[in-house]
Every structure is written in C-alpha cells, then in structure tokens.
Design a protein around this motif. Sequence first.
Motif, PDB file in Angstrom:
ATOM      1  N   GLY A 179       0.812  -1.208   0.000  1.00 47.53           N
ATOM      2  CA  GLY A 179       0.000   0.000   0.000  1.00 47.53           C
ATOM      3  C   GLY A 179       0.846   1.258   0.000  1.00 47.53           C
ATOM      4  O   GLY A 179       0.544   2.226  -0.705  1.00 47.53           O
ATOM      5  N   ILE A 180       1.927   1.249   0.793  1.00 45.17           N
ATOM      6  CA  ILE A 180       2.838   2.397   0.821  1.00 45.17           C
ATOM      7  C   ILE A 180       3.470   2.603  -0.550  1.00 45.17           C
ATOM      8  O   ILE A 180       3.559   3.736  -1.055  1.00 45.17           O
ATOM      9  N   PHE A 181       3.899   1.517  -1.188  1.00 44.36           N
ATOM     10  CA  PHE A 181       4.520   1.620  -2.508  1.00 44.36           C
ATOM     11  C   PHE A 181       3.550   2.196  -3.541  1.00 44.36           C
ATOM     12  O   PHE A 181       3.932   3.035  -4.368  1.00 44.36           O
ATOM     13  N   LEU A 182       2.290   1.762  -3.474  1.00 47.63           N
ATOM     14  CA  LEU A 182       1.309   2.252  -4.440  1.00 47.63           C
ATOM     15  C   LEU A 182       1.070   3.749  -4.300  1.00 47.63           C
ATOM     16  O   LEU A 182       0.594   4.395  -5.230  1.00 47.63           O
ATOM     17  N   GLY A 183       1.382   4.295  -3.146  1.00 49.06           N
ATOM     18  CA  GLY A 183       1.220   5.727  -2.949  1.00 49.06           C
ATOM     19  C   GLY A 183       2.406   6.556  -3.388  1.00 49.06           C
ATOM     20  O   GLY A 183       2.361   7.785  -3.318  1.00 49.06           O
ATOM     21  N   GLN A 184       3.471   5.902  -3.840  1.00 48.42           N
ATOM     22  CA  GLN A 184       4.652   6.642  -4.267  1.00 48.42           C
ATOM     23  C   GLN A 184       4.539   7.033  -5.739  1.00 48.42           C
ATOM     24  O   GLN A 184       3.945   6.303  -6.536  1.00 48.42           O
TER      25      GLN A 184
END
Length: 302
Positions: A273-278
Amino acid sequence: MKATAGWALVTAIAPVAWGTNYYVTHQFLPSGYPLYGAAIRALPAGLLLLLLSRKRPHGTWWWKSLVLGILNMSAFFALVYLAAQLLPTTVASTIMATSPVVMMLLAWSLLAERPRVTYLAGAAVGIAGVCLMLLTGTTAVDGRGVLASVAAMLMSSLGYVLAKRWSHEVDVLSSTSWQLIAGGLVLMPFAIALEGPPPTLTTPAIAGFTYVTVVATAIAFASWFAGLRHLPAGTVGLLGLLNPVTGVLLGTTIAAEALTAQQLGGIALALLGIFLGQPAATRLATTARTRADRLLERKGAA
C-alpha cells in the motif's frame, strides 16, 4: 525521481518514530495525566526547534500557529496519550491507519489534489494489511479510547493538510517549533485545572519523556512537515502506515516472538500500500497503461 525518493525517506522517519511512541507511553510514562503528558512532550520539543530556527511568528502565523498547534499538537497529543492508556496498541494503531484516506479527501477539497487511482488502491490495500497484521484475536475495547483515537485521527489529518496548504510561507523548523510551543501553552492551563499537580517523574519516566520529546516529536514532526512540503498529501499519508508496521516489529522483538504468517501477510500488504502511494508506482501504472493502449491500437490496425 531521486529527490522524491529522498523526501520519502525523510518523511518515513516520522511514522517509524511514532510507531515506537505507543509502547514508550504505555510502558514508561505515568498514566492518568494525558494533558500533562502532552504538554511535557510538546513544549520542550518546540523550544528545542526554536533554538535551531531562531525565528518568531510574524503576521498571520500568530493565529495559524495556534490553529495548527491545537490540531496537530495539543489536542492530538492529549488524545493519543489517552488512547494509549485505554486501548491496546493494536486497536489504536488500526484506527490511526485510516488517516491516509481522510488526508486524501481533505487534500482534494482544500488543496485541489485529486487522489489518484494508485493512491486509493494503496490506501485500501494498506488498511487491509494493517487490519490483518494487528487484529489477530478478541481484545477488550474501551469505547472512550476508540473515540479518542478517532478524534485524534480526524483532527491531525485536517491539521496536516492545512500545514501543507500554508507550508510555502515559512521554513519547516520555524513552523514546527511554533506549532509545538502553541500546543504546549494551550495545554498547560487545562492540565493544571483538571489534573492538579504535575505527576512525579521516575527515572524511567524521565527517560521516556526525553525520547518522546526529542525523537518522536521534534525530529519526527520536522521530518513529517518537510515531507508534506515536497510530496503529495496522499503519498505522505500512506507513508504513515509505517507507524503500525513499526509497532508490530517492535512488539515482537521485545517479546522475543516470531512473526506469525498472518502478521507477515499484513506487513507485506501494508508495504505494498505504501509503494502504491509513491510517484514511482504512478509512473509504472501510466507506462503500463500506455503500452497496453499501443498494443491494442496495433492489433486494431492489423
């Protein structure tokens, strides 16, 4: 791209530090003093940053510091302190994990930052990961603690978006120090009136407050507001999912326990989820969509 990744790493300092805060508060700080606990956390941190910035508020920043100080510091600290005393860390962290969605919606309305599909997908995946990681069994839940956590999440989300909206006006250290000092000063009269004499601090409590003040407040908030200045609110909000991830890893390390398969799956989803927000994920999605469209065009032409 390198600059964006660098600011993401700087911002990540904050949720990692905050992920340790629940444990330190619960284990070392005196219970029953949420207002004093919040004031003792905020004021010294603000004064420390003021020594570094050496700037006083000016113009509209007198009232903006007060507004942000209440939303991000005084009310937020008191509510988080109270939640840490009333709720298991797992429940409090799960509630706070919904903050990215609230930040995206507020940034959409106040900053015209329309949330991208990858950000929304990251929020859904990340929150699911936090639930899988933390909600591992039946736990007694105090309704007062839930209300405190929800209120803290909503107030801080609004405060962070407002801080981003006004971030171009002053430097990060100055605005962070003013917010902390304003928040601490607002808290002190209420602490004296409602909680009486300040708590007696033992050596562990002093050590705990020192850590919370310097690391989990001064350094953490300066890093967080720096990230808000340079990154989209959705990206910053999703980086906040490192908070519960840190809490779980810290808890299992201290307890000398191995992570369960459910916890590992939850951590993996939270990190996804964190990666998808980058921004890098958005670029990858755009590239993949462009290639797919070209492939369809070629097939149609053939």
